[in-house]
Design an enzyme around this catalytic site. Structure first.
Site, PDB file in Angstrom:
ATOM      1  N   LYS A 222       0.846  -1.184   0.000  1.00  0.00           N
ATOM      2  CA  LYS A 222       0.000   0.000   0.000  1.00  0.00           C
ATOM      3  C   LYS A 222       0.884   1.237   0.000  1.00  0.00           C
ATOM      4  O   LYS A 222       1.977   1.239   0.570  1.00  0.00           O
ATOM      5  CB  LYS A 222      -0.913   0.030   1.237  1.00  0.00           C
ATOM      6  CG  LYS A 222      -1.794   1.275   1.325  1.00  0.00           C
ATOM      7  CD  LYS A 222      -2.675   1.264   2.563  1.00  0.00           C
ATOM      8  CE  LYS A 222      -3.515   2.539   2.613  1.00  0.00           C
ATOM      9  NZ  LYS A 222      -4.406   2.582   3.785  1.00  0.00           N
ATOM     10  N   GLU A 272      -9.543  10.611  12.576  1.00  0.00           N
ATOM     11  CA  GLU A 272      -8.657   9.513  12.963  1.00  0.00           C
ATOM     12  C   GLU A 272      -7.892   9.794  14.258  1.00  0.00           C
ATOM     13  O   GLU A 272      -7.065  10.714  14.319  1.00  0.00           O
ATOM     14  CB  GLU A 272      -7.653   9.234  11.835  1.00  0.00           C
ATOM     15  CG  GLU A 272      -6.784   8.023  12.087  1.00  0.00           C
ATOM     16  CD  GLU A 272      -5.893   7.692  10.906  1.00  0.00           C
ATOM     17  OE1 GLU A 272      -5.083   6.764  11.007  1.00  0.00           O
ATOM     18  OE2 GLU A 272      -6.016   8.368   9.857  1.00  0.00           O
TER      19      GLU A 272
END
Length: 464
Positions: A222, A272
Site C-alpha cells: 500500500k 482519525e
C-alpha cells in the site's frame, strides 16, 4: 507530580488569591518542584471562546485546541510557561523527556491535571518549529458538563510573582465574564471554489500509476499519496471562524487548531485517532477505505454497501488493523477488536473503521507508542520503510504537519494523539490545503483523484 487539593477561596479577591498562591508556591518549593498549577471547576462554558478571548487580551497567541467527537472532551490551552522544540529521529524521545521533566516537577493545586501539548511534523527531517511541546499558561478542559480552568506558573522569574499571577488570574475571570455576557459572532464561510488543479491532477495520477507498478512488482502492499494546493485571499483567512465552521460541519471528528500566532495556524477536522491511553486502557483507530456520501438515502445506502463489500477497500483496511495490532503486540499488549469493521459516516465521506482496545499492563509513556506507530499505513503505506522512501520521491512538497501526530500528555504518561488529516495550514493570505488517498492493487487513478477533490473541498467549504 505532587498534588494538593485546591481549597475554596474568593475568586475575585486579590488578597485571597495571593494568599492561596503563596501557600502553593511554598509547598512547591519544599517539594523541589519547578512549576505549579492553580485552578477551579465551573459549569460548562465554551473553551474555544475563552481561549480565543484570552489570546486576544493577553497577546499570548501560542495555542492548542482539540475537541473530541461530540459529546466528548474539549481541551484548550494558550500562552507558554515552558516549551521545547526538536528534530530528527529522536524527536519523539526529546519531547517525551521534556514532558516528563516538566510534569514530574509540577505542584498541582487544581481539580484538573496539568498537561503538556505536543505537535509533530510528518517527516523526521522537518524543521524544528513543527516538532514542539509546551506547558501552557492557561488551560481549559471541558467534559461531562463541567469546565476546569487552570493557571500554570514556574517558580523562577518576575512574571510568576503573586502580583503577576493575580493579573493573569483576573484576566482569566474577566475573559470568562466577557464570554458569558457577549453574544458570539463568527465570520461565515467565504464560499471559495477550488482553483484549477490540472497540474496537481497530472502529478497525482502519474504518482498513482507508478505506485501501481510498485504494487505489481511486490515492493509495496500500500502507498498513501497526498496532494496539496494553496488558496490566496486578499484579506487573509480567519482561523477562528474557520475552526467554528469545522466544529459545526464535523461534529463526529476531532476538530483541532494549533499554532504559535494568529498568522500561522494548522487546523482541521480529523476522523482519525492515533492512540489514547487512560485508566490502564489503550484505544487506537484503524481508518481506511472510503466512499463519498450519496445525494439521496438510496444512493447513500448503495455507496455504503459498495464500501463494506469491496474486496479492495476491505484489504486496504485490513492492512491498517494488522499493523496496529502487530506493533502493539511487540510492545507487550494484546489487542481486542471486532472482526468486522463499522462504517464511520461524515458529512461528505464515509470510511471503514475498526476500534482497537488493549490493556496496558506495563508502565509505558504514550509518546513511546506514538513513536512506534507513526506513520501508520493509513497515512504512509506498507511496508513502512519502503513507503516512506517512495513518498520522498513521488511527493514534490513537504507535508509539514499534515498526517502527523498532535495531542497531549498527562503527568502519568497517558493522553491522546490524533492524526492531522483533513487539514489546512493558514499563513496570512494563504491557505495550504492537504489531502491523501491510499493506493492498493485495484485502485483506479481517476477514482483516487476524485477522493482527493472530495477531501480538499471539505476544507475549502469551511474557510472563513
Amino acid at each position: 507530580m505532587p498534588v494538593s487539593l485546591p481549597p475554596t477561596f474568593d475568586l475575585w479577591s486579590e488578597h485571597d488569591f495571593c494568599t492561596h498562591v503563596s501557600g502553593v508556591i511554598a509547598a512547591a518549593q519544599q517539594a523541589g518542584c519547578q512549576f505549579f498549577s492553580v485552578g477551579v471547576a465551573l459549569p460548562a462554558i465554551d473553551p474555544l471562546r475563552v481561549m480565543a478571548t484570552l489570546m486576544h487580551a493577553s497577546g499570548q497567541t501560542d495555542h492548542f485546541y482539540i475537541e473530541q467527537p461530540h459529546p466528548g472532551e474539549t481541551v484548550a490551552a494558550c500562552g507558554r510557561v515552558a516549551a521545547t522544540v526538536a528534530t530528527g529521529e529522536q524527536r519523539f524521545q526529546a519531547l517525551q523527556e521534556f514532558s516528563e521533566q516538566t510534569l514530574n516537577h509540577i505542584w498541582a493545586a487544581a481539580p484538573a491535571e496539568p498537561r503538556v501539548f505536543c505537535q509533530f511534523a510528518f517527516r523526521d527531517a522537518a524543521t524544528t518549529a513543527m516538532n514542539r511541546a509546551f506547558l501552557p499558561r492557561w488551560q481549559i478542559i471541558q467534559r461531562q458538563g463541567h469546565a476546569f480552568l487552570t493557571l500554570n506558573g514556574r517558580l523562577d522569574g518576575l512574571s510568576n510573582s503573586e502580583v503577576s499571577l493575580w493579573q493573569d488570574w483576573h484576566l482569566l475571570w474577566s475573559t470568562l465574564a466577557s464570554v458569558l455576557e457577549t453574544p458570539v459572532s463568527y465570520p461565515p464561510p467565504l464560499a471559495i471554489a477550488l482553483p484549477s488543479l490540472a497540474e496537481q491532477s497530472q502529478s497525482f495520477i502519474t504518482g498513482v500509476n507508478r505506485a501501481l507498478k510498485l504494487l505489481e512488482e511486490g515492493l509495496l502492499e500500500k502507498l498513501v499519496l497526498a496532494c496539496t494546493t494553496t488558496i490566496e485571499h486578499p484579506t487573509g483567512f480567519n482561523w477562528l471562524g474557520t475552526l467554528q465552521n469545522l466544529r459545526q460541519q464535523y461534529r463526529n471528528c476531532y476538530v483541532f487548531s494549533v499554532g504559535p500566532n494568529w498568522q500561522d495556524v494548522f487546523l482541521g477536522a480529523s476522523p482519525e485517532r492515533l492512540v489514547s491511553i487512560g485508566d490502564g486502557l489503550l484505544w487506537a483507530d484503524a481508518l481506511a477505505g472510503s466512499r463519498p456520501r450519496g445525494q439521496t438515502d438510496h444512493e447513500d445506502q448503495t455507496l455504503r454497501h459498495g464500501l463494506y463489500h469491496s474486496p479492495k477497500e476491505r484489504h486496504e483496511h485490513q492492512v491498517i488493523v494488522e499493523f496496529l495490532c502487530q506493533t502493539l503486540y511487540q510492545m507487550g499488549m494484546t489487542c481486542e477488536f471486532s472482526t468486522e469493521p463499522r462504517i464511520l459516516e461524515l458529512s461528505n465521506i464515509q470510511h471503514l473503521q475498526t476500534l482497537i482496545q488493549a490493556r496496558v499492563c506495563q508502565p509505558i509513556h504514550i509518546l513511546e507508542i506514538v513513536a512506534a506507530l507513526h506513520p501508520t499505513p493509513a497515512v504512509a503505506g506498507y511496508p513502512r520503510a519502503t513507503a516512506r522512501h517512495w513518498l520522498s520521491h513521488l511527493e514534490q512538497f513537504d507535508r509539514h504537519g499534515y498526517a502527523a501526530p498532535l495531542g497531549w500528555v498527562t503527568p502519568h504518561g497517558e493522553g491522546e494523539f490524533i492524526v492531522g488529516i483533513r487539514s489546512a495550514h493558514l499563513q496570512g493570505q494563504y491557505a495550504h490545503l492537504f489531502a491523501g488517498a491510499g493506493i492498493v492493487k485495484g485502485s483506479e487513478p481517476e477514482r483516487e483523484w476524485q477522493e482527493i477533490l472530495l477531501k480538499l473541498q471539505a476544507m475549502v467549504s469551511a474557510l472563513a
